[in-house]
Design an enzyme around this catalytic site. Structure first.
Site: not given
Ligand code: BES
Ligand code: MN
Ligand code: ZN
Length: 513
Positions: A364, A290
């Site tokens: 997931r 990230k």
């Molecule tokens: N934990 C994150 C989702 C999240 C993002 C929670 C911002 C709270 C605030 C999750 O694991 C994630 O990174 N999801 C990705 C999925 C994508 C790679 C398909 C996302 O939402 O970008």
């Molecule tokens: Mn994630």
């Protein structure tokens, strides 16, 4: 665990103007044209100060605002806090909760250690007294909370404890209020426990520490049992999703199982409910890393799991006549030489294989193992709660969680449970059209869809692991944290899910709400 602030909550039969207290709290609707009896009586003793305040227009009684009038020798309270309730016809139980939270927050700020609330009075017969007392109790806990566990140099200290009492002159009413105080205290206290666990950073809580906290909770809670699978046991059982996500960190993954069995034997015939919560103690994204800017927020990626832990505590303390299984897969998602990689094909606990195309879609990967475990345990109903997708936050904003599922009745029940809880949900789709996007050429599924509808494709991925079992999924990515302090709460974890899921389980158990 030491509480952030000690709260003693009781009821007290007394005439409000005679109540010796640091802060007397009375509610007022913004469209009030004539003061009610209680407020009018206080106004008379205060020589018309309330009427003058309202006439000047300095206080509009909007929800989340208040005005303070200082006492005189004719009332026993040092301060009178008029809590704004907003428009009368818009009021819900959450209005009472929010007003109590705002008052409690103000009490802490002013170092008013004794607070006496008559908030229920303004609502008349609109809600049950027990329900209002419950909401007030929850609000007092919620508003007085502030996470400062690691602050060693505060400017002028803060209140360590408050004594709060819900007051009324009528002993029949006191009896009803008492009932609500009992359950509201359990929920309020446990939501604060959840917020503290969630607010703790990843260097303090990793998967092994979270497992110890669950074990400790079960040890001191009647009716609650705890089993932990460590990484070796996960490998033996074939929980490939959870192992893959945890493989990049020295802090090894854990699968936490909390089991509540009611003391009443008749209740063992009740349906078996599984609550599944995502507990990623830190989500860096893994090799699909990230951006740095708000990566610190990802210590909150465990809030689904913590909500489950807290609800299990509430269920046991309330001794609900239900069978509930709390399943918390926990891992730390970090990049390293041992991490799982994009392109990897993982065999999950269900036997289904998943092609990993983004290591940041890790929620997931751990949930699918836990969901398959719940199915294997023959649970009748499965509800999962997870900070699953940024896409859900884009779709719904920061006030509503996404609600998905495969059973209309369960979805309706959860919508009803959300009403008045102040924890809002919005129903979203997760059917076959989304599942098509999650098909892989080299495995049964892939772990990401296209650019669009990310909350729905994520939900449809999960849906494929529950078979015919009734299932609902709460995506709490937008609602688990307050980015800034507001009129009712300090910044940080919101404890979302504790009240909503408790309401749902209480109504299943036949409690009125
Ligand atoms: N934990 C994150 C989702 C999240 C993002 C929670 C911002 C709270 C605030 C999750 O694991 C994630 O990174 N999801 C990705 C999925 C994508 C790679 C398909 C996302 O939402 O970008
Ligand atoms: Mn994630
Ligand atoms: Zn995540």
């Amino acid at each position: 665990m030491k509480e952030i602030i000690d709260i003693e909550l009781t009821t007290h039969r007394i005439e409000p103007s005679k109540c010796k207290t640091d802060m007397l709290v009375v509610g007022l609707f913004s469209d009030t044209t004539r003061l009610d009896k209680l407020t009018e009586n206080l106004d008379r003793k205060l020589d018309g100060a309330i009427e003058r305040l309202l006439k000047l227009g300095d206080f509009k009684a909007k929800l989340g605002t208040h005005a303070i009038i200082y006492g005189n020798e004719k009332i026993a309270a040092k301060r009178l806090l008029l809590a704004g309730l907003g428009e009368r016809k818009k009021a819900t139980l959450d209005t009472v909760r929010r007003a109590a939270a705002n008052a409690a927050m103000t009490a802490v700020e002013k170092k008013a250690g004794v607070i006496s609330l008559v908030l229920h009075n303004a609502f008349g017969q609109r809600f049950e007294l027990a329900a209002m007392a419950g909401a007030i109790a929850e609000g007092v806990y919620f508003g007085s909370y502030c996470y400062d566990e690691f602050v060693t140099e505060s400017e002028n200290g803060r209140l360590e404890s408050i004594k709060a009492e819900i007051i009324d002159f009528d002993s029949v009413k006191i009896k009803k209020l008492n009932k609500g105080v009992l359950s509201g205290t359990i929920v309020g206290k446990t939501q604060s426990y959840a917020r503290t666990l969630a607010n703790r950073p990843a260097n303090v809580i990793g998967p092994p520490q979270l497992a110890n906290i669950a074990r400790e909770l079960a040890r001191r809670t009647k009716g609650l049992g705890c089993t932990i699978f460590d990484d070796k046991q996960l490998a033996a059982k074939g929980m490939g999703g959870l192992l893959a996500v945890g493989s990049g960190s020295q802090n090894k993954p854990r699968f936490i199982i909390l089991k509540y069995s009611p003391a009443n034997k008749a209740a063992t015939r009740q349906p078996k409910i599984a609550l599944v919560g995502k507990a990623i103690t830190f989500d860096s994204g893994g090799l699909s890393i990230k951006p740095a800017k708000t990566m610190d927020h990802m210590k909150f990626d465990k809030t689904g799991g913590i909500a489950v832990l807290a609800v299990m505590r509430v269920v046991a303390e309330l001794q609900l006549p239900l069978n509930v299984l709390g399943l918390i897969p926990s891992a730390e998602n970090l990049p390293s030489g041992t991490s799982y990689r994009p392109g990897d094909i993982i065999t999950t606990f269900s036997g289904k294989t998943v092609e990993v195309l983004n290591t940041d879609a890790e929620g997931r990967m751990i949930l699918c193992d836990a969901l398959a475990y719940a199915v294997k345990q023959k649970c009748d109903i499965i509800i999962d709660i997870a900070t699953l997708t940024g896409a859900c936050m884009v779709a719904l904003g920061r006030n509503k969680a996404g609600l998905f599922g495969n059973d209309d009745k369960l979805i309706k029940q959860l919508q009803r449970a959300a009403e008045g809880s102040g924890e809002h949900v919005w129903a979203m789709p997760s059917g076959d059209e989304y599942a098509d996007e999650m098909k892989s050429k080299v495995a049964d599924l892939k772990n990401i869809g296209s650019k669009w509808g990310g909350a729905c494709t994520a939900a449809s991925f999960l849906r494929q692991f529950v078979g015919q079992t009734k299932w609902a999924h709460l995506d709490i990515a937008g609602v688990d944290v307050f980015e800034k302090p507001n009129d009712f709460a300090a910044q940080g974890s919101s404890g979302f899910g504790v009240r909503l899921l408790t309401n749902y389980l209480m109504s299943l158990a036949g409690h009125k709400s």
